[in-house]
Write a protein that holds these residues in place. Structure first.
Motif, PDB file in Angstrom:
ATOM      1  N   LEU A 184      -0.314   6.304   6.735  1.00  0.00           N
ATOM      2  CA  LEU A 184      -1.122   7.472   7.105  1.00  0.00           C
ATOM      3  C   LEU A 184      -0.562   8.734   6.445  1.00  0.00           C
ATOM      4  O   LEU A 184      -1.308   9.595   5.986  1.00  0.00           O
ATOM      5  N   ALA A 185       0.773   8.811   6.406  1.00  0.00           N
ATOM      6  CA  ALA A 185       1.414   9.995   5.838  1.00  0.00           C
ATOM      7  C   ALA A 185       1.190  10.097   4.334  1.00  0.00           C
ATOM      8  O   ALA A 185       0.911  11.193   3.818  1.00  0.00           O
ATOM      9  N   ILE A 186       1.299   8.985   3.617  1.00  0.00           N
ATOM     10  CA  ILE A 186       1.112   9.071   2.171  1.00  0.00           C
ATOM     11  C   ILE A 186      -0.346   9.375   1.845  1.00  0.00           C
ATOM     12  O   ILE A 186      -0.649  10.058   0.859  1.00  0.00           O
ATOM     13  N   CYS A 187      -1.263   8.931   2.691  1.00  0.00           N
ATOM     14  CA  CYS A 187      -2.666   9.284   2.509  1.00  0.00           C
ATOM     15  C   CYS A 187      -2.852  10.797   2.675  1.00  0.00           C
ATOM     16  O   CYS A 187      -3.509  11.452   1.862  1.00  0.00           O
ATOM     17  N   GLY A 188      -2.242  11.367   3.715  1.00  0.00           N
ATOM     18  CA  GLY A 188      -2.318  12.813   3.915  1.00  0.00           C
ATOM     19  C   GLY A 188      -1.668  13.573   2.777  1.00  0.00           C
ATOM     20  O   GLY A 188      -2.174  14.623   2.340  1.00  0.00           O
ATOM     21  N   ALA A 189      -0.542  13.068   2.276  1.00  0.00           N
ATOM     22  CA  ALA A 189       0.138  13.726   1.161  1.00  0.00           C
ATOM     23  C   ALA A 189      -0.745  13.732  -0.086  1.00  0.00           C
ATOM     24  O   ALA A 189      -0.793  14.718  -0.830  1.00  0.00           O
ATOM     25  N   LEU A 190      -1.455  12.634  -0.329  1.00  0.00           N
ATOM     26  CA  LEU A 190      -2.357  12.573  -1.473  1.00  0.00           C
ATOM     27  C   LEU A 190      -3.530  13.534  -1.310  1.00  0.00           C
ATOM     28  O   LEU A 190      -3.987  14.154  -2.281  1.00  0.00           O
ATOM     29  N   GLN A 191      -4.042  13.659  -0.090  1.00  0.00           N
ATOM     30  CA  GLN A 191      -5.123  14.617   0.151  1.00  0.00           C
ATOM     31  C   GLN A 191      -4.666  16.039  -0.152  1.00  0.00           C
ATOM     32  O   GLN A 191      -5.398  16.827  -0.765  1.00  0.00           O
ATOM     33  N   PHE A 192      -3.442  16.367   0.250  1.00  0.00           N
ATOM     34  CA  PHE A 192      -2.949  17.700  -0.074  1.00  0.00           C
ATOM     35  C   PHE A 192      -2.790  17.860  -1.584  1.00  0.00           C
ATOM     36  O   PHE A 192      -3.077  18.938  -2.135  1.00  0.00           O
ATOM     37  N   GLU A 193      -2.340  16.809  -2.277  1.00  0.00           N
ATOM     38  CA  GLU A 193      -2.186  16.909  -3.734  1.00  0.00           C
ATOM     39  C   GLU A 193      -3.521  17.234  -4.401  1.00  0.00           C
ATOM     40  O   GLU A 193      -3.572  17.998  -5.364  1.00  0.00           O
ATOM     41  N   ALA A 194      -4.603  16.654  -3.888  1.00  0.00           N
ATOM     42  CA  ALA A 194      -5.931  16.973  -4.427  1.00  0.00           C
ATOM     43  C   ALA A 194      -6.236  18.452  -4.212  1.00  0.00           C
ATOM     44  O   ALA A 194      -6.796  19.125  -5.092  1.00  0.00           O
ATOM     45  N   PRO A 219       0.808  -1.227   0.000  1.00  0.00           N
ATOM     46  CA  PRO A 219       0.000   0.000   0.000  1.00  0.00           C
ATOM     47  C   PRO A 219       0.842   1.279   0.000  1.00  0.00           C
ATOM     48  O   PRO A 219       0.500   2.257  -0.684  1.00  0.00           O
ATOM     49  N   HIS A 220       1.929   1.284   0.777  1.00  0.00           N
ATOM     50  CA  HIS A 220       2.765   2.477   0.827  1.00  0.00           C
ATOM     51  C   HIS A 220       3.415   2.738  -0.531  1.00  0.00           C
ATOM     52  O   HIS A 220       3.414   3.875  -1.028  1.00  0.00           O
ATOM     53  N   ALA A 221       3.962   1.718  -1.149  1.00  0.00           N
ATOM     54  CA  ALA A 221       4.600   1.883  -2.458  1.00  0.00           C
ATOM     55  C   ALA A 221       3.596   2.372  -3.497  1.00  0.00           C
ATOM     56  O   ALA A 221       3.903   3.250  -4.318  1.00  0.00           O
ATOM     57  N   ILE A 222       2.393   1.819  -3.474  1.00  0.00           N
ATOM     58  CA  ILE A 222       1.357   2.234  -4.423  1.00  0.00           C
ATOM     59  C   ILE A 222       0.973   3.689  -4.178  1.00  0.00           C
ATOM     60  O   ILE A 222       0.817   4.480  -5.119  1.00  0.00           O
ATOM     61  N   GLY A 223       0.842   4.076  -2.916  1.00  0.00           N
ATOM     62  CA  GLY A 223       0.500   5.460  -2.596  1.00  0.00           C
ATOM     63  C   GLY A 223       1.563   6.440  -3.062  1.00  0.00           C
ATOM     64  O   GLY A 223       1.251   7.505  -3.624  1.00  0.00           O
ATOM     65  N   VAL A 224       2.834   6.110  -2.840  1.00  0.00           N
ATOM     66  CA  VAL A 224       3.928   6.993  -3.262  1.00  0.00           C
ATOM     67  C   VAL A 224       3.965   7.118  -4.779  1.00  0.00           C
ATOM     68  O   VAL A 224       4.114   8.229  -5.323  1.00  0.00           O
ATOM     69  N   ILE A 277       9.878  10.686   1.841  1.00  0.00           N
ATOM     70  CA  ILE A 277       9.687  10.881   0.399  1.00  0.00           C
ATOM     71  C   ILE A 277       8.863  12.129   0.115  1.00  0.00           C
ATOM     72  O   ILE A 277       9.271  12.998  -0.659  1.00  0.00           O
ATOM     73  N   THR A 278       7.707  12.246   0.741  1.00  0.00           N
ATOM     74  CA  THR A 278       6.790  13.354   0.455  1.00  0.00           C
ATOM     75  C   THR A 278       6.994  14.561   1.357  1.00  0.00           C
ATOM     76  O   THR A 278       6.433  15.623   1.099  1.00  0.00           O
ATOM     77  N   SER A 279       7.752  14.406   2.434  1.00  0.00           N
ATOM     78  CA  SER A 279       7.941  15.434   3.479  1.00  0.00           C
ATOM     79  C   SER A 279       6.677  15.659   4.296  1.00  0.00           C
ATOM     80  O   SER A 279       6.617  16.589   5.108  1.00  0.00           O
ATOM     81  N   PHE A 280       5.646  14.799   4.111  1.00  0.00           N
ATOM     82  CA  PHE A 280       4.404  15.023   4.834  1.00  0.00           C
ATOM     83  C   PHE A 280       4.630  14.866   6.335  1.00  0.00           C
ATOM     84  O   PHE A 280       5.303  13.935   6.789  1.00  0.00           O
ATOM     85  N   SER A 281       4.047  15.790   7.105  1.00  0.00           N
ATOM     86  CA  SER A 281       4.261  15.856   8.550  1.00  0.00           C
ATOM     87  C   SER A 281       3.409  16.988   9.102  1.00  0.00           C
ATOM     88  O   SER A 281       2.799  17.752   8.345  1.00  0.00           O
ATOM     89  N   ARG A 282       3.385  17.103  10.410  1.00  0.00           N
ATOM     90  CA  ARG A 282       2.748  18.287  10.999  1.00  0.00           C
ATOM     91  C   ARG A 282       3.497  19.547  10.589  1.00  0.00           C
ATOM     92  O   ARG A 282       2.907  20.600  10.328  1.00  0.00           O
ATOM     93  N   ALA A 283       4.832  19.430  10.526  1.00  0.00           N
ATOM     94  CA  ALA A 283       5.668  20.599  10.245  1.00  0.00           C
ATOM     95  C   ALA A 283       5.427  21.181   8.859  1.00  0.00           C
ATOM     96  O   ALA A 283       5.620  22.381   8.648  1.00  0.00           O
ATOM     97  N   ILE A 284       4.994  20.341   7.916  1.00  0.00           N
ATOM     98  CA  ILE A 284       4.892  20.809   6.533  1.00  0.00           C
ATOM     99  C   ILE A 284       3.558  21.474   6.242  1.00  0.00           C
ATOM    100  O   ILE A 284       3.401  22.130   5.192  1.00  0.00           O
ATOM    101  N   MET A 285       2.560  21.336   7.113  1.00  0.00           N
ATOM    102  CA  MET A 285       1.231  21.836   6.784  1.00  0.00           C
ATOM    103  C   MET A 285       1.195  23.358   6.652  1.00  0.00           C
ATOM    104  O   MET A 285       0.428  23.903   5.851  1.00  0.00           O
ATOM    105  N   GLY A 286       2.020  24.068   7.419  1.00  0.00           N
ATOM    106  CA  GLY A 286       2.097  25.518   7.249  1.00  0.00           C
ATOM    107  C   GLY A 286       2.618  25.885   5.873  1.00  0.00           C
ATOM    108  O   GLY A 286       2.099  26.802   5.216  1.00  0.00           O
ATOM    109  N   ALA A 287       3.631  25.167   5.417  1.00  0.00           N
ATOM    110  CA  ALA A 287       4.164  25.401   4.070  1.00  0.00           C
ATOM    111  C   ALA A 287       3.108  25.069   3.018  1.00  0.00           C
ATOM    112  O   ALA A 287       2.975  25.775   2.005  1.00  0.00           O
ATOM    113  N   HIS A 288       2.362  23.983   3.236  1.00  0.00           N
ATOM    114  CA  HIS A 288       1.294  23.626   2.295  1.00  0.00           C
ATOM    115  C   HIS A 288       0.220  24.707   2.232  1.00  0.00           C
ATOM    116  O   HIS A 288      -0.350  24.964   1.159  1.00  0.00           O
ATOM    117  N   ALA A 289      -0.071  25.342   3.349  1.00  0.00           N
ATOM    118  CA  ALA A 289      -1.069  26.418   3.353  1.00  0.00           C
ATOM    119  C   ALA A 289      -0.594  27.599   2.512  1.00  0.00           C
ATOM    120  O   ALA A 289      -1.386  28.236   1.801  1.00  0.00           O
TER     121      ALA A 289
END
Length: 416
Positions: A256-266, A208-213, A301-313
């Motif tokens: 969980l992280a790759i799922c969050g990264a995909l949500q941000f990509e949307a 699942p992780h490889a497919i998500g990435v 790989i995606t840098s997804f984290s709590r720390a990155i959400m400010g940058a994503h905003a």
């Protein structure tokens, strides 16, 4: 016989307005959409395309090039003295070696075959090296050729179905690492080859992780191809999220992280479309996913984290062309919490875009200087940064022209 082929915008003589129209059509972008992204009216754009008004000044030409993702400024202007790559960076010296490894099929190579566990250790070290290096392509260019060949060999030599799946997951991740090296270099066919092979290997791994990435990177490749590919990017993202959903209740942090990264990509794609509510709605979902992760967790790989959400905003606000909101989000974000040098540099570039939108060009230039300090190579390959720098070399203020010119020399846009 009548020739219905689309004219070549790079064949002389073709007027500036005709080039805009041809390139816009190739992107699958309507006139109202392009005009809206430029902050102008469709009637103004029609007059530009029909040659009824003068060619815009450099700042607007650069914005048109940015929206149309024009590779070389000369392709838009027809002026070969303006031959400047914008969204394709310079070809790295180590690109040929990486390309050769990707293109090779090692069927009879006389070398030890590494285990999937051994490849995992090397991959972990490679991701760490990427995040800590100011010039990550230089580092990856040394590591990737052997990694690619060894990962291919590991798949071929696997003795059992389980070993083969593990090797395929490692190979998929090697292709993911390769995509970070190949991106924004002058070989778009190689980028797509890497993305597609990564997706195939991920599917074969059943991980699942490889497919998500792989889906995350494939969606980015589609989105960066222009508005005509946004629907495909969304389809890849939503299908991957649908696939991952059953795994989430008991999923490890990386899933969980790759799922969050995909949500941000949307959300990112929605922002590119100008869909304000949809974009921030996806950001909210990604933020909730980030809060389920440990405070110090950082996806390699995606840098997804709590720390990155400010940058994503900041990115969402910038893509929505909301200068004031971009600046507010920049003030709220904590750049010091981003441990990756290239990701920090990219965040600084997004901040600079926000300041430019908010009519604070001096702050934008100062922020690009910070991006250069964090990771010189990142800014060198970033089209948005290059556009801002070039625009400011034409500023009325002598001080801004000087600062922009100095940065342009550092980045390689101007000769010293």
């Amino acid at each position: 016989m009548r020739n219905n082929a689309t004219p070549d915008p790079f064949a002389e003589p073709v007027a500036f307005g005709q080039r805009v129209q041809i390139l816009r059509d190739r992107r699958g972008m309507s006139r109202p959409v392009l005009a809206g992204l430029l902050g102008m009216s469709p009637s103004w754009l029609k007059q530009v395309e029909n040659g009824q008004i003068q060619v815009p000044k450099l700042p607007m030409i650069l914005r048109i090039a940015e929206v149309l993702r024009v590779r070389d400024l000369a392709d838009l202007t027809g002026d070969q003295s303006l031959a400047v790559d914008l969204f394709i960076g310079p070809g790295h010296a180590k690109l040929p070696a990486v390309r050769d490894a990707i293109n090779a099929f090692p069927l009879s190579v006389e070398r030890p075959v590494p285990s999937a566990l051994h490849l995992r250790h090397r991959l972990s070290g490679a991701w760490t090296a990427r995040h800590t290096a100011p010039n990550h392509r230089e580092v990856l260019g040394d590591l990737l050729p052997d990694l690619i060949i060894d990962a291919q060999l590991a798949v071929r030599a696997a003795d059992s179905a389980a070993d083969r799946r593990a090797a395929q997951a490692a190979l998929s991740e090697v292709y993911s690492l390769s995509q970070f090296f190949v991106a924004y270099q002058p070989d778009s066919s190689l980028l797509w080859r890497v993305a597609e092979r990564g997706m195939v290997a991920a599917h074969e791994s059943e991980d699942p992780h490889a497919i998500g990435v792989a889906a995350w990177l494939t969606a980015q490749a589609h989105r960066d191809s222009g508005p005509g590919h946004f629907d495909v990017a969304d389809a890849v993202t939503t299908e991957a999220l649908r696939y991952l959903e059953p795994f989430l209740p008991d999923a490890p942090d990386k899933v969980l992280a790759i799922c969050g990264a995909l949500q941000f990509e949307a959300g990112y794609t929605a922002a590119r479309r100008g869909e304000n509510g949809v974009a921030w709605g996806w950001w909210d979902k990604a933020d909730k996913a980030a809060r389920k992760l440990p405070a110090t967790y950082y996806h390699p790989i995606t840098s997804f984290s709590r720390a990155i959400m400010g940058a994503h905003a900041v990115t969402v606000a910038v893509e929505l062309r909301a200068g004031g909101e971009s600046v507010r989000q920049s003030v709220k974000s904590d750049a010091t919490a981003i441990p990756s040098r290239p990701r920090l540099a990219r965040h600084r570039i997004e901040e600079a875009r926000g300041y430019q939108l908010d009519n604070q060009p001096e702050v934008a230039l100062a922020t690009l200087d910070k991006a250069h300090e964090a990771a010189p190579e990142t800014i060198r390959y970033n089209g948005y940064a290059r556009r801002i720098i070039l625009e400011e070399t034409e500023a009325k203020s002598p001080d801004r022209r000087r600062r922009a010119s100095e940065l342009a020399v550092k980045v390689g846009l101007l000769a010293a």
